[in-house]
Scaffold this active site. Structure first.
Site, PDB file in Angstrom:
ATOM      1  N   ARG A 135      -1.090 -15.163   2.248  1.00 25.28           N
ATOM      2  CA  ARG A 135      -2.034 -14.788   3.183  1.00 25.28           C
ATOM      3  C   ARG A 135      -1.628 -15.099   4.598  1.00 25.28           C
ATOM      4  O   ARG A 135      -1.586 -14.315   5.741  1.00 25.28           O
ATOM      5  CB  ARG A 135      -3.345 -15.390   3.285  1.00 25.28           C
TER       6      ARG A 135
ATOM      7  N   LYS B 204       0.963  -1.361   0.137  1.00 22.23           N
ATOM      8  CA  LYS B 204      -0.024  -0.052  -0.035  1.00 22.23           C
ATOM      9  C   LYS B 204       0.777   1.362   0.026  1.00 22.23           C
ATOM     10  O   LYS B 204       2.123   1.282   0.180  1.00 22.23           O
ATOM     11  CB  LYS B 204      -0.906  -0.110   1.117  1.00 22.23           C
TER      12      LYS B 204
ATOM     13  N   HIS C 192      -1.875  -6.325   1.019  1.00 21.80           N
ATOM     14  CA  HIS C 192      -3.232  -6.868   0.763  1.00 21.80           C
ATOM     15  C   HIS C 192      -2.970  -8.092  -0.151  1.00 21.80           C
ATOM     16  O   HIS C 192      -2.159  -8.058  -0.945  1.00 21.80           O
ATOM     17  CB  HIS C 192      -4.125  -5.943  -0.048  1.00 21.80           C
TER      18      HIS C 192
ATOM     19  N   ARG D 157       2.243  -7.782   8.599  1.00 21.38           N
ATOM     20  CA  ARG D 157       1.516  -6.782   9.140  1.00 21.38           C
ATOM     21  C   ARG D 157       1.932  -6.496  10.676  1.00 21.38           C
ATOM     22  O   ARG D 157       1.822  -5.529  10.982  1.00 21.38           O
ATOM     23  CB  ARG D 157       0.128  -7.299   8.885  1.00 21.38           C
TER      24      ARG D 157
ATOM     25  N   ASN E 190      -2.665  -1.190   6.926  1.00 17.73           N
ATOM     26  CA  ASN E 190      -1.992  -2.471   7.521  1.00 17.73           C
ATOM     27  C   ASN E 190      -0.825  -2.940   6.244  1.00 17.73           C
ATOM     28  O   ASN E 190      -0.727  -4.335   6.163  1.00 17.73           O
ATOM     29  CB  ASN E 190      -3.140  -3.628   7.684  1.00 17.73           C
TER      30      ASN E 190
END
Length: 589
Positions: free
Chosen positions: A529, A454, A562, A549, A559
């Site tokens: 993930r 991000k 993604h 994270r 966070n």
């Protein structure tokens, strides 16, 4: 005792000046492992030496020796150095040197020199006049290895630029490079840093549009290749072009730097890779550096381990009984031997798969029982990564049967983990790099997932996250830094577009460009993930403190990363996001 006897016969011991002088009288090629008394010879290279001895089968022409530097005056410059040194003595003259246990490089040098000696003996070529190298402190040398290394060191660095990667032209460019007779010695897929771009493109750094070019090069994925010329003259001139005149003074690629091989076969001049790419109309997508000084510098920048380490993946397999009873012991041995486990999974082999992995036993009377055993329960397949991994693992395994292990390799894993009524090695390893690649893809079929870094991540954090991704065994197969407009964000976050908090997500994404990536490995979606950790960074710190994270996250909205929630979503989103670049026709940058 049998193993030590075999090794003593393979390498003669030279531990004083008189024996050193005597060894120099030997005809042919002698490969010398220079060692210190306190650490001993390099055992990791002995499997390669045995392989070369057996395959080349040149008793009169190829010899191996170990030389103790402490007691030999000629080798005093190597005293107290812990890094392995290998010298190549050809008919009494030291003509080459390799620092570090670089098995592929040693293999190429030995094979090339023995091939030359055969041609000389058959009258097919004139003996080259090699320059004898000075045996000086390797840390004090400015020029690196001996002049023979010019044959084996990379001759150029190529960068396939982001526009070619995004438009999926990179594979075609690589194929054209290899078809032109060049060998890809190493490859990295990475997003270049500003420092790397400044170094590589320093000659154009003063141009007015360089800042724009810098952004272009640091915001998407590039391929960096280390290229060497193939060992044969490959005609890469177009068939329609006039054949050039013979140039007998041209440097042969089978000779050391500065040496000319006199052969009647060379009938044409090989054009440069740059000229070839220009004629193929793809030079705008690929930038080259061919100056040897700069090439050496860039190898250090892009491939810091290239000179000393040849990392390879290999497939290891624990057969059913061993998996059930002694799995942890085997995993401990793997760790102790310096391997990294990239992936592992339990599998029940099909009959066809069992035949492939047991083909070396097909002439034994217990073969059918073996196939039945291999398909009766789960085995453990493991992807190992290690220095010269394929050969190292095979050497540790030892023979394919317990009987042969008792006779010749009592220290092997075959004997250490012998079990059951079948007299077989309970462990398996790939036979070659090519076999390993096929087997790994078969048992660990690659899967792609979408990943996002991000906007609020710093450059330093982004580089650290990319390092974590690489160390976790992911391949970065596509990447592009882009501002996620609402239209693009809707493709990635389709499942939450109607949620009340989605406008906050859009505001966060609008703060700056995000790095959108395609990550590939077996079980990629689930693995990514897991590597990301829980959505809430505070929860991640408690439940998964090593996750991305937990380490970098600020809050639930910011966070850091993604990822797609399932394989179907990942495939659909990757198509929507990256297909827009395929349809473009990038201009030359």
């Amino acid at each position: 005792m049998a193993t030590k006897k075999k090794e003593a016969q393979l390498q003669i011991l030279v531990n004083n000046q008189a024996l050193w002088d005597e060894m120099l009288q030997s005809k042919g090629l002698t490969v010398i492992d220079v060692y210190q008394a306190w650490c001993g010879p390099c055992k990791a290279m002995q499997p390669l030496f045995r392989k070369l001895k057996n395959e080349l089968n040149e008793e009169e022409m190829l010899h191996f020796a170990v030389a103790e530097a402490d007691n030999i005056v000629t080798l005093q410059s190597f005293k107290d150095k812990c890094e392995p040194i290998f010298l190549f003595c050809l008919n009494g003259r030291i003509i080459a040197k390799v620092e570090g246990a670089n098995a592929p490089l040693v293999n190429r040098i030995v094979t090339a020199l023995i091939d030359e000696e055969k041609k000389i003996a058959a009258g097919e070529m004139v003996r080259p006049q090699y320059n004898e190298i000075a045996l000086v402190d390797p840390e004090a040398e400015d020029t690196g290895d001996a002049q023979y290394e010019a044959l084996h060191k990379p001759c150029c660095i190529a960068i396939i630029k982001p526009d070619a990667v995004l438009s999926r032209k990179a594979l075609d460019i690589k194929e054209k490079i290899t078809s032109a007779g060049f060998v890809i010695e190493a490859e990295a897929k990475l997003i270049l840093t500003e420092d790397q771009v400044l170094e590589f493109y320093s000659s154009i750094a003063d141009e007015p549009d360089f800042e724009e070019f810098m952004y272009f090069m640091t915001t998407a994925l590039s391929y960096v290749l280390v290229l060497s010329k193939g060992s044969e003259q490959v005609p890469i001139l177009d068939e329609t072009e006039t054949e050039p005149e013979t140039e007998p003074e041209e440097l042969s690629e089978d000779q050391p730097d500065g040496q000319v091989e006199v052969t009647p076969e060379v009938t044409g001049k090989r054009d440069s890779l740059q000229e070839y790419l220009e004629r193929q109309h793809i030079s705008q997508f690929c930038d080259l550096e061919e100056d040897i000084t700069n090439v050496t510098k860039f190898v250090d920048i892009f491939f810091p381990d290239f000179k000393t380490v040849k990392l390879q993946k290999t497939l290891a397999l624990l057969r059913p009984d061993l998996l059930h009873d002694r799995k942890e012991e085997v995993l401990h041995v793997i760790e102790e031997e310096g391997f990294k486990i990239l992936d592992q999974r339990q599998i029940i082999l099909s009959e066809q798969e069992a035949h492939i992995l047991c083909k070396e036993y097909e002439n034994e009377n217990y073969f059918e029982r073996l196939i039945e055993y291999m398909t009766s329960g789960p085995s453990l397949a493991i992807v190992l990564l290690g220095d010269n991994g394929v050969e190292h693992w095979k050497e540790l395994l030892g023979p394919i049967t317990v009987e042969k292990a008792i006779e010749n390799h009592p220290e092997s894993l075959c004997l250490q983990f012998a079990r059951g009524s079948l007299p077989i090695n309970q462990l398996y390893g790939s036979d070659s790099v090519e076999a390993a690649e096929w087997e790994i893809k078969h048992f660990f079929p690659p899967q792609s997932t979408l990943a996002l870094i991000k906007p609020h991540v710093t450059r330093e954090q982004r580089e650290e996250i990319l390092k974590i991704i690489k160390e976790a065994g992911f391949e970065l197969t596509q990447a592009k830094e882009m501002l996620l407009t609402e239209e693009r964000a809707n493709k990635i976050y389709a499942k939450i577009t109607g949620k009340p908090f989605y406008k906050d997500v859009l505001e966060m994404l609008a703060e700056g460009p995000s790095l959108v990536m395609v990550l590939t490995k077996w079980n990629a979606t689930a693995e990514w993930r897991h590597l990301m950790g829980p959505v809430d960074p505070e929860e991640a710190k408690l439940l998964s403190p090593d996750s991305i994270r937990a380490r970098f996250g600020i809050n639930i909205l910011k966070n850091i990363v993604h990822g797609s929630s399932n394989v179907y979503d990942a495939t659909e989103i990757i198509g929507k996001i990256f297909d827009e670049f395929v349809s473009e026709n990038p201009e030359e940058n």
